[in-house]
Scaffold this motif. Sequence first.
Motif, short mmCIF file in Angstrom:
data_model
loop_
_atom_site.label_atom_id
_atom_site.label_comp_id
_atom_site.label_asym_id
_atom_site.label_seq_id
_atom_site.Cartn_x
_atom_site.Cartn_y
_atom_site.Cartn_z
N MET A 1 16.47 30.15 24.59
CA MET A 1 16.30 30.79 23.28
C MET A 1 15.93 29.74 22.22
O MET A 1 15.05 29.97 21.39
CB MET A 1 17.59 31.50 22.87
CG MET A 1 17.83 32.82 23.56
SD MET A 1 19.42 33.54 23.10
CE MET A 1 19.09 34.02 21.38
N ILE A 2 16.59 28.59 22.26
CA ILE A 2 16.29 27.53 21.30
C ILE A 2 14.89 26.98 21.52
O ILE A 2 14.15 26.74 20.56
CB ILE A 2 17.35 26.40 21.38
CG1 ILE A 2 18.71 26.92 20.91
CG2 ILE A 2 16.92 25.20 20.54
CD1 ILE A 2 19.83 25.90 20.99
N VAL A 3 14.52 26.78 22.79
CA VAL A 3 13.17 26.30 23.09
C VAL A 3 12.13 27.29 22.57
O VAL A 3 11.12 26.91 21.95
CB VAL A 3 13.00 26.08 24.60
CG1 VAL A 3 11.54 25.75 24.94
CG2 VAL A 3 13.90 24.94 25.08
N GLY A 4 12.37 28.59 22.80
CA GLY A 4 11.44 29.62 22.34
C GLY A 4 11.35 29.69 20.83
O GLY A 4 10.25 29.76 20.25
N LEU A 5 12.50 29.67 20.16
CA LEU A 5 12.52 29.70 18.70
C LEU A 5 11.81 28.49 18.10
O LEU A 5 11.08 28.60 17.12
CB LEU A 5 13.97 29.75 18.19
CG LEU A 5 14.66 31.11 18.21
CD1 LEU A 5 16.15 30.96 17.89
CD2 LEU A 5 14.01 32.07 17.20
N SER A 6 12.03 27.33 18.71
CA SER A 6 11.39 26.10 18.23
C SER A 6 9.88 26.21 18.31
O SER A 6 9.17 25.82 17.37
CB SER A 6 11.86 24.89 19.07
OG SER A 6 13.25 24.73 19.01
N SER A 7 9.39 26.76 19.40
CA SER A 7 7.94 26.89 19.58
C SER A 7 7.33 27.84 18.55
O SER A 7 6.30 27.54 17.94
CB SER A 7 7.65 27.41 21.00
OG SER A 7 8.19 26.55 21.98
N VAL A 8 7.99 28.98 18.35
CA VAL A 8 7.49 29.97 17.38
C VAL A 8 7.53 29.41 15.97
O VAL A 8 6.56 29.54 15.20
CB VAL A 8 8.31 31.27 17.48
CG1 VAL A 8 7.92 32.23 16.35
CG2 VAL A 8 8.11 31.94 18.83
N LEU A 9 8.65 28.80 15.60
CA LEU A 9 8.79 28.24 14.25
C LEU A 9 7.75 27.15 13.99
O LEU A 9 7.14 27.10 12.91
CB LEU A 9 10.20 27.66 14.07
CG LEU A 9 11.32 28.67 13.86
CD1 LEU A 9 12.68 27.98 13.95
CD2 LEU A 9 11.19 29.37 12.50
N THR A 10 7.54 26.29 14.97
CA THR A 10 6.56 25.21 14.81
C THR A 10 5.18 25.77 14.57
O THR A 10 4.46 25.32 13.66
CB THR A 10 6.54 24.31 16.07
OG1 THR A 10 7.84 23.75 16.27
CG2 THR A 10 5.53 23.18 15.91
N LEU A 11 4.79 26.76 15.35
CA LEU A 11 3.46 27.36 15.23
C LEU A 11 3.28 28.06 13.89
O LEU A 11 2.30 27.81 13.17
CB LEU A 11 3.23 28.36 16.37
CG LEU A 11 1.89 29.09 16.37
CD1 LEU A 11 0.75 28.08 16.50
CD2 LEU A 11 1.83 30.12 17.49
N VAL A 12 4.23 28.91 13.52
CA VAL A 12 4.12 29.68 12.27
C VAL A 12 4.13 28.77 11.05
O VAL A 12 3.28 28.90 10.15
CB VAL A 12 5.26 30.72 12.18
CG1 VAL A 12 5.26 31.38 10.81
CG2 VAL A 12 5.12 31.76 13.27
N LEU A 13 5.06 27.83 11.01
CA LEU A 13 5.18 26.95 9.85
C LEU A 13 4.00 25.99 9.75
O LEU A 13 3.58 25.63 8.65
CB LEU A 13 6.49 26.17 9.92
CG LEU A 13 7.76 27.01 9.73
CD1 LEU A 13 9.00 26.18 10.02
CD2 LEU A 13 7.83 27.58 8.33
N PHE A 14 3.47 25.59 10.90
CA PHE A 14 2.30 24.70 10.87
C PHE A 14 1.09 25.40 10.27
O PHE A 14 0.32 24.80 9.52
CB PHE A 14 1.99 24.21 12.28
CG PHE A 14 1.02 23.06 12.32
CD1 PHE A 14 1.46 21.77 12.13
CD2 PHE A 14 -0.33 23.27 12.56
CE1 PHE A 14 0.58 20.69 12.15
CE2 PHE A 14 -1.22 22.21 12.58
CZ PHE A 14 -0.77 20.91 12.38
N VAL A 15 0.92 26.67 10.59
CA VAL A 15 -0.21 27.44 10.07
C VAL A 15 -0.09 27.68 8.56
O VAL A 15 -1.07 27.57 7.82
CB VAL A 15 -0.33 28.79 10.82
CG1 VAL A 15 -1.39 29.67 10.15
CG2 VAL A 15 -0.68 28.56 12.28
N PHE A 16 1.14 27.96 8.11
CA PHE A 16 1.33 28.33 6.70
C PHE A 16 2.02 27.24 5.88
O PHE A 16 2.53 27.51 4.80
CB PHE A 16 2.18 29.61 6.63
CG PHE A 16 1.53 30.81 7.26
CD1 PHE A 16 0.50 31.48 6.62
CD2 PHE A 16 1.94 31.26 8.51
CE1 PHE A 16 -0.11 32.58 7.20
CE2 PHE A 16 1.35 32.36 9.10
CZ PHE A 16 0.31 33.03 8.45
N LYS A 17 2.02 26.01 6.36
CA LYS A 17 2.78 24.94 5.70
C LYS A 17 2.36 24.69 4.26
O LYS A 17 3.21 24.54 3.38
CB LYS A 17 2.67 23.65 6.51
CG LYS A 17 1.25 23.12 6.65
CD LYS A 17 1.19 21.87 7.52
CE LYS A 17 -0.26 21.42 7.68
NZ LYS A 17 -0.37 20.20 8.51
#
Length: 257
Positions: A102-118
């Motif tokens: 769950m943590i690995v999955g959340l980390s991946s999603v957060l990284t992708l979303v925040l990188f796009v909209f940083k």
Amino acid sequence: MKIENDLGRDDIRRLVLRLAIPSMLAQFINVLYSVVDRIYIGNIPVIGETALAGVGVSGPIVTLISAFAYLVGLGGSPLMSIRMGEGQDEKAKKILANSFWMIVGLSSVLTLVLFVFKREILTRFGASEAILPYAESYFTIYLLGTVFALLSIGMNQFIICQGFAKVGMKAVMIGAVANIVLDPIFIFGLHLDVRGAALATVLSQMCSCVYILRFLFGKKVPIRITFHGYDPKLMLQIVKVGFSPFIIIALDNVLVI
């Protein structure tokens, strides 16, 4: 197998002290990450004040990201403790395995979303044109280490709940010491400025993460990380238990922002 604290047999009052004091010290040491970064960044020649303002904007957002680690860590570790107390070690292993991914999955999603909209996020949260380059530089590099940050925070809860509070404290100390050592090297020695501070933080979190995962995959801990028994219903249960601490931590950081 030597257990640091036997949660089923040791005196309750002594257990509280032996678990609470290292955990409290670990939280105190964890604050050093941001404090040390800001001390060094503020002393960068010429750009120190502006760079510090940029990191100040991204800082609460970075801390907000860590709330997702507590969502899983403080959601799964109590459930695992209950199953261990019932003698159901297989179910405890299942909870740990689900929490890890769950943590690995959340980390991946957060990284992708925040990188796009940083850029939009930083601008909306107060980054002016003058400080945006520094905020974006720090935030971008930090995002690359999101998985290390969330794993080190979230999985540490599963070490502490098995009675190894001192091990949990050591994991945090390793990261803090590494950060203190690496900051001046990257910021001043390699002249990376804000990028150096972010890189030092990421590498420090990686050190903590490696130590924690090595322990949880090793033979010294009763319940180790395995790779089976994934269950969406169990994941939902973990989220339900961890939702309250997640909201508390998240809203604290929203207030700071």
